[in-house]
Design an enzyme around this catalytic site. Structure first.
Site, PDB file in Angstrom:
ATOM      1  N   GLY A 156       0.776  -1.230   0.000  1.00 21.13           N
ATOM      2  CA  GLY A 156       0.000   0.000   0.000  1.00 21.13           C
ATOM      3  C   GLY A 156       0.806   1.277   0.000  1.00 21.13           C
ATOM      4  N   GLU A 211       4.818  -5.772   2.169  1.00 24.21           N
ATOM      5  CA  GLU A 211       4.499  -6.402   0.882  1.00 24.21           C
ATOM      6  C   GLU A 211       4.240  -5.340  -0.196  1.00 24.21           C
ATOM      7  OE1 GLU A 211       2.024 -10.232   2.664  1.00 24.21           O
ATOM      8  OE2 GLU A 211       0.948  -8.393   2.192  1.00 24.21           O
ATOM      9  N   PRO A 212       5.240  -4.590  -0.577  1.00 26.96           N
ATOM     10  CA  PRO A 212       5.036  -3.528  -1.569  1.00 26.96           C
ATOM     11  C   PRO A 212       4.862  -4.090  -2.981  1.00 26.96           C
ATOM     12  CG  PRO A 212       7.359  -3.725  -1.050  1.00 26.96           C
ATOM     13  CD  PRO A 212       6.648  -4.720  -0.171  1.00 26.96           C
ATOM     14  N   GLY A 213       3.882  -3.582  -3.701  1.00 27.95           N
ATOM     15  CA  GLY A 213       3.693  -3.985  -5.093  1.00 27.95           C
ATOM     16  C   GLY A 213       3.854  -2.765  -5.980  1.00 27.95           C
ATOM     17  N   ARG A 214       2.803  -1.944  -5.950  1.00 30.07           N
ATOM     18  CA  ARG A 214       2.753  -0.702  -6.726  1.00 30.07           C
ATOM     19  C   ARG A 214       4.023   0.134  -6.602  1.00 30.07           C
ATOM     20  NH1 ARG A 214      -1.913   1.701  -8.285  1.00 30.07           N
ATOM     21  NH2 ARG A 214      -3.279   0.464  -6.960  1.00 30.07           N
ATOM     22  N   TYR A 260     -11.482   1.961 -11.836  1.00 29.40           N
ATOM     23  CA  TYR A 260     -11.235   2.908 -10.741  1.00 29.40           C
ATOM     24  C   TYR A 260     -11.085   4.342 -11.251  1.00 29.40           C
ATOM     25  CZ  TYR A 260     -10.149  -1.197  -7.827  1.00 29.40           C
ATOM     26  OH  TYR A 260     -10.193  -2.380  -7.148  1.00 29.40           O
ATOM     27  N   CYS A 311     -14.658  -1.405 -28.824  1.00 25.93           N
ATOM     28  CA  CYS A 311     -16.034  -1.129 -29.212  1.00 25.93           C
ATOM     29  C   CYS A 311     -16.879  -1.052 -27.952  1.00 25.93           C
ATOM     30  CB  CYS A 311     -16.524  -2.229 -30.152  1.00 25.93           C
ATOM     31  SG  CYS A 311     -18.092  -1.817 -30.876  1.00 25.93           S
ATOM     32  N   TYR A 313      -0.500  -3.252 -12.048  1.00 22.08           N
ATOM     33  CA  TYR A 313      -1.923  -3.544 -12.271  1.00 22.08           C
ATOM     34  C   TYR A 313      -2.371  -3.165 -13.685  1.00 22.08           C
ATOM     35  CZ  TYR A 313      -1.501  -3.901  -7.230  1.00 22.08           C
ATOM     36  OH  TYR A 313      -1.070  -4.255  -5.982  1.00 22.08           O
TER      37      TYR A 313
HETATM   38  C1  LIG Z   1      -2.364  -6.062  -3.278  1.00 27.34           C
HETATM   39  C2  LIG Z   1      -1.674  -6.456  -2.042  1.00 27.34           C
HETATM   40  C3  LIG Z   1      -0.420  -5.929  -1.741  1.00 27.34           C
HETATM   41  C4  LIG Z   1       0.262  -4.897  -2.605  1.00 27.34           C
HETATM   42  O1  LIG Z   1      -0.331  -3.664  -2.532  1.00 27.34           O
HETATM   43  P1  LIG Z   1       0.376  -2.402  -3.248  1.00 27.34           P
HETATM   44  O2  LIG Z   1      -0.567  -1.309  -3.059  1.00 27.34           O
HETATM   45  O3  LIG Z   1       0.567  -2.770  -4.661  1.00 27.34           O
HETATM   46  O4  LIG Z   1       1.666  -2.179  -2.544  1.00 27.34           O
HETATM   47  C5  LIG Z   1       0.220  -6.375  -0.622  1.00 27.34           C
HETATM   48  N1  LIG Z   1      -0.350  -7.279   0.203  1.00 27.34           N
HETATM   49  C6  LIG Z   1      -1.567  -7.803  -0.035  1.00 27.34           C
HETATM   50  C7  LIG Z   1      -2.127  -8.794   0.873  1.00 27.34           C
HETATM   51  C8  LIG Z   1      -2.266  -7.402  -1.164  1.00 27.34           C
HETATM   52  O5  LIG Z   1      -3.480  -7.904  -1.398  1.00 27.34           O
END
Ligand SMILES: *Cc1c(COP(=O)(O)O)cnc(C)c1O
Length: 479
Positions: free
Chosen positions: A264, A325-328, A370, A397, A436
């Site tokens: 997050g 748990e960083p993704g974004r 979103y 389309c 994403y």
């Molecule tokens: C989606 C998710 C993340 C990653 O969130 P980001 O906003 O991309 O950092 C981490 N942990 C869990 C459990 C998630 O569902």
């Protein structure tokens, strides 16, 4: 003598990464237009060095709090194998959300003890795979699921003919914490589908301690949601987990090894703020968030230290490992989409000029569901002043396939600013679109999915996803 006015670099530029060269967008020195002519349009472009520097920013934050912190890249943000490989080589771990992501993580070379598995609805087969691999933690999402993990351990043991090896689990909680992100991205409200409620935590722990030969409960987890612009929700989540950890220790004598603060950490989608004032204030604050990960960690630890002192539980805090748990924040601004203008029209009634591109919401689902803002620039005329207004839309389309808010909710700007006289054939770029996007794209309208490339150090370009052929559209159809 002519006076040359040196204009400042556009606000979206990032030194040594996103720049203007010979009037074109360049990614780590590589000309965007050359990429399109070689790999076709639309095209995903990723920067290896940007992924690495995003990860370094996180690990540097960890050293600033002088605590062991482990980072598990949330692979749902982008699980392309070359992206996973870059993350692995950067030295951090991985979080998966399905058997498929688990398979990819193992295949690319993550060790089982580098993997965390989240999810609300894990199938028996997925749990068997996680148990067989012996991953770092299966994050259970309900009390019921604890029993499912036990069954998986029994099944896997029976299959192998060996005594059961306890699976490591963590309990995923839902704290009552709101964030200023989209409701669909908030995971930590009681109306959310995720996690175990606070009132059930102790019961869940007692349940998970019942069969120590089958499961070992090692941690506690909260993910407050994606793109969280403020420190407070993280700090509150940490406080809540920490207090549970202490209570569990007092009640059961069991000491948890880790607190997992989830993902997050936000990305600043409004580095270039030229259209920011056209977004609702709340969206603007959220999308333009510039939260230092070190600030999150410092505040979480400050609160935990304070409460540890009050509870005489400093020894517990010393032993606990902190997970994120960083993704974004790792992949979003390390990727962009190049798209070509294929058609143009002027509506006589409104005077609007419409640019029709080859990148629809099948590549950028969140732009539709979103109304996510991706800053749009011209890659062909990257240093020309962008002060002309255009309606921009994709090729699908579907009247919802537009770069503005078709529902008139005002959540996206009605017009995009680009240089004057944009013509078909020009290449545009949607910035910050590495998270994403590729991971969510789909074949709607029979559109072959684009290629993706990774620009390596020194400007070498590798294909990391080949462009679909028409035959790929038939792959799984049976007729
Ligand atoms: C989606 C998710 C993340 C990653 O969130 P980001 O906003 O991309 O950092 C981490 N942990 C869990 C459990 C998630 O569902």
């Amino acid at each position: 003598m002519s006076s040359t006015v040196l204009s400042a670099a556009p606000a979206w530029t990032i030194p040594d990464y996103l720049e203007v060269r010979d009037g074109h967008l360049a990614i780590n020195g590589v000309d965007a237009l050359e990429l399109v002519s070689q790999y076709e349009s639309p095209l995903f472009v990723f920067s290896e060095s940007r992924i690495r520097s995003n990860i370094n920013r996180l690990t540097a934050a960890a050293t600033s709090v002088e605590r062991p912190i482990r980072f598990f890249y949330a692979s749902k943000a982008n699980s392309n194998m070359a992206v996973l490989q870059t993350v692995l080589a950067s030295g951090i771990d991985v979080e998966v959300n399905s058997g498929g992501e688990l398979f990819k993580a193992l295949r690319v070379g993550f060790r089982p003890d580098q993997i965390i598995f989240n999810g609300t609805s894990k199938s028996a087969g997925e749990l068997d795979d996680a148990v067989t691999a012996g991953i770092y933690a299966i994050n259970v999402d309900s009390i019921y699921e604890i029993g499912l993990v036990e069954e998986a351990v029994r099944r896997v043991a029976a299959e192998s003919g060996k005594p059961p090896k306890p699976a490591r689990i963590a309990l995923r909680l839902v704290p009552e914490i709101g964030t200023r992100s989209h409701l669909g991205l908030q995971t930590a409200l009681l109306t959310s589908k995720f996690g175990i409620s606070s009132s059930e935590v102790l019961e869940a722990f007692r349940r998970s301690l019942q069969n120590p030969d089958l499961i070992h409960v090692c941690g506690i987890h909260i993910h407050v949601g994606s793109q969280t612009p403020d420190v407070e929700p993280f700090a509150e989540a940490f406080r809540s987990m920490w207090e549970h950890l202490v209570a569990i220790h007092r009640e059961t004598g069991h000491t948890l090894e880790h607190i997992n603060l989830g993902g997050g950490i936000p990305v600043n989608y409004l580095r270039d703020r030229s259209q920011a004032d056209q977004l609702p204030e709340h969206e603007r604050d959220m999308l333009g968030a510039d939260l230092e990960p070190s600030a999150v960690l410092r505040e979480a630890l400050r609160i935990a230290r304070e409460s540890a002192r009050l509870a005489n539980a400093e020894h517990l805090l010393e032993g606990v490992e902190i997970l994120l748990e960083p993704g974004r924040s790792i992949i979003a601004d390390a990727g962009l989409v190049l798209t070509t203008v294929l058609n143009i029209k002027r509506r006589p009634e409104t005077g609007d000029v419409w640019l029709l591109t080859d990148a629809g919401y099948n590549l950028m689902l969140s732009m539709n569901n979103y109304k996510w803002y991706y800053h749009l620039i011209s890659a062909s005329s990257a240093d020309a002043p962008a002060d002309e207004k255009y309606k921009v839309a994709g090729p699908l389309c579907d009247s919802g396939d537009v770069y503005f808010d078709i529902e008139r909710g005002g959540r996206l700007p009605d017009y995009r600013y680009l240089p004057e006289n944009v013509q078909p054939g020009e290449v545009l770029a949607l910035l910050n679109s590495g998270a994403y996007s590729l991971a969510q794209m789909f074949h709607y309208n029979g559109r072959p999915l684009p290629a993706a490339v990774m620009v390596r150090d020194g400007g070498k370009v590798d294909l990391i996803r080949r462009r679909d052929t028409y035959d790929d559209l038939l792959t799984n159809d049976v007729w």
